[in-house]
Scaffold this active site. Structure first.
Site, mmCIF file in Angstrom:
data_model
loop_
_atom_site.group_PDB
_atom_site.id
_atom_site.type_symbol
_atom_site.label_atom_id
_atom_site.label_comp_id
_atom_site.label_asym_id
_atom_site.label_seq_id
_atom_site.Cartn_x
_atom_site.Cartn_y
_atom_site.Cartn_z
ATOM 1 N N LYS A 39 -6.284 3.108 4.112
ATOM 2 C CA LYS A 39 -5.081 2.647 3.410
ATOM 3 C C LYS A 39 -4.003 2.321 4.433
ATOM 4 C CE LYS A 39 -1.912 3.905 -0.333
ATOM 5 N NZ LYS A 39 -1.579 4.886 -1.393
ATOM 6 N N SER A 53 -0.914 6.877 -7.563
ATOM 7 C CA SER A 53 -1.413 5.846 -6.648
ATOM 8 C C SER A 53 -2.888 5.933 -6.324
ATOM 9 C CB SER A 53 -0.603 5.874 -5.343
ATOM 10 O OG SER A 53 0.703 5.403 -5.567
ATOM 11 N N SER A 74 -0.542 2.656 -5.645
ATOM 12 C CA SER A 74 -0.386 1.915 -4.415
ATOM 13 C C SER A 74 -1.693 1.746 -3.620
ATOM 14 C CB SER A 74 0.640 2.613 -3.513
ATOM 15 O OG SER A 74 0.224 3.925 -3.180
#
Length: 459
Positions: free
Chosen positions: A80, A179, A155
């Site tokens: 990520k 997220s 996210s």
């Protein structure tokens, strides 16, 4: 065996260890899939095939030398883009960090690298991971792999999209307001927000801040357990880490729904608005669990608690950066940071007191029930050209947080929560259910999720 990118992560890792496929061959399969789907979906960013091939060669040489290898050895992996990876461009989705290259790995990255992955790049995120729709001015928008006109969530939207599209076999993420869970629901994969302390993080600007956690994503519960076994476990740099070793979560994961005490609520007693189709899908999960009870804990303080702690956290972390670069932040994030400026010590103290009450209420609730089932997201994947849903069932959403209450109400309890795929809307869009267990019962939650997953697949 004939390995494909659709094989489970466990099957792929096992094939590499058995020398049935080389890490280089496995990488090429995934690079081919990335070349096929990433130009449209925009899930993986900062891709570096040459460096990935060097890593795959090193993985093959290590295996050939007889060296002991980790549980993820040879698996292609994209971190990520909010997780610092030494030597790899890490932008946090912000133009202020467009060319930023960290000089050290953060703890989560350390553990995944040590487990033997072949790093290929990063997965796209919203700016500073704020908001559950993945877009930024550095790389653009990540699209939903099921319907590219829709959001992939966020996210960890790039991670969920890449997983669902077969570009990577596993993915890491983080979760403050949903997220890990929200993009898993939107993309039809599995995402776990672990118990507070289960996956330690370092370095942090505040080691005592406890709203955001790191965690795993995968295409199935067994693979997710494999990655959790790598991520979990104590570390002396993380004082709030739980003491159970990562090996406690390793697959195989087998569970049963028999005799399970299930509480199900589509809106926690009217605490938030839920799209009618999503609500019906979540309610229909009762047929899989068998006997369920319509019940929910009282989480009436959760909204104020989350919003206060989020604004306080954002102002503390980004306030000075916003003051220096007032035009370099998206408006919704800037407003959220500025909302923290007026908070007093009494406001923060109230939020922590309320959070204590919420945690105690959940503890008592789980003395009667084993799990709580509710929606992951209050809406199905929405159009990708929107920043956030502006209404649900015709009722307006005042901010970019309103439609995420089903996820962030659970955040402030500290309990583990998993998103498991279950059903689709009339337009074929994925919908997940959120299963929550008592704090510390992550292994039990995996077992329940695995049993649910198996029951769904069995029809």
């Amino acid at each position: 065996m004939s390995v494909t990118v659709e094989a489970t992560a466990r099957e792929q890792a096992d094939a590499v260890r058995r020398r049935e496929i080389s890490a280089r061959e496995l990488l090429d399969l995934h690079l081919d899939r990335i070349a096929e789907r990433n130009p449209e979906l925009n899930a993986i960013v900062s891709l570096d095939p040459d460096r990935a091939r060097e890593g795959a060669l090193a993985a093959d040489e290590a295996l050939a030398s007889g060296a002991e290898v980790g549980p993820l050895h040879g698996l292609p992996f994209a971190f990520k883009d909010t997780h610092a990876v030494a030597g790899w461009r890490t932008t946090y989705g912000s133009p202020l960090y467009r060319d930023h290259v960290p000089d050290r790995d953060e703890l989560l990255v350390e553990r995944v690298r040590r487990a033997g992955v072949v790093v290929i790049g990063k997965t796209n995120v919203p700016e500073f991971a704020a908001g559950s729709h993945t877009f930024n001015t550095v790389f653009g928008t990540t699209l939903n792999p099921v319907d590219p006109s829709r959001s992939a969530g966020g996210s960890s939207g790039g991670a969920a999209c890449a997983l669902a599209a077969g570009m990577v076999p596993l993915a890491d993420g983080s979760d403050m307001g949903g997220s890990l869970r929200n993009p898993a629901s939107f993309c039809g994969v599995v995402g776990l927000r672990p118990s507070l302390g289960r996956v330690p993080e370092w370095p942090l600007y505040n080691q005592w801040e406890t709203t955001s956690v790191g965690g795993p994503m995968a295409r199935n519960v067994g693979d997710l357990a494999l990655l959790l076994s790598v991520l979990a476990g104590p570390d002396p740099r993380a004082p709030l880490a739980l003491g159970d070793p990562g090996s406690a979560f390793a697959p195989p994961v087998a569970g049963s729904l028999a005799g399970l005490r299930v509480a199900l609520s589509v809106d926690l007693g009217g605490a938030f608005e839920v799209d009618e189709e999503v609500a019906a899908i979540v309610a229909s999960s009762a047929s899989v669990f068998g006997t369920v009870v319509p019940a929910h804990p009282d989480l009436s303080e959760a909204d104020d608690t989350f919003r206060t702690l989020r604004a306080w956290h954002f102002q503390a972390k980004f306030g000075s950066l916003l003051a220096e670069h007032p035009d370099a932040f998206k408006q919704s994030l800037a407003d959220n940071i500025r909302a923290g400026e007026s908070l007093t010590g009494a406001d923060v103290a109230r939020a922590y007191h309320q959070r204590t009450l919420l945690a105690e209420r959940m503890r008592e609730f789980f003395e009667t029930y084993d799990v709580l089932v509710l929606p992951v997201s209050q809406v199905p994947p929405f159009p990708a050209d929107q920043e956030f849903p502006t209404s649900i069932n015709g009722k307006p959403m005042a901010s970019y947080l309103d439609w995420m209450r089903a996820a962030y109400f659970i955040t402030v309890t500290g309990c583990p929560a998993i998103s498991v795929p279950f059903g689709t809307t009339s337009e074929g869009l994925p919908v997940g259910i959120q299963i929550v267990a008592a704090h510390g019962r992550d292994r039990f939650l995996l077992e329940v999720a695995a049993a649910f997953e198996a029951a769904v697949l069995a029809g």
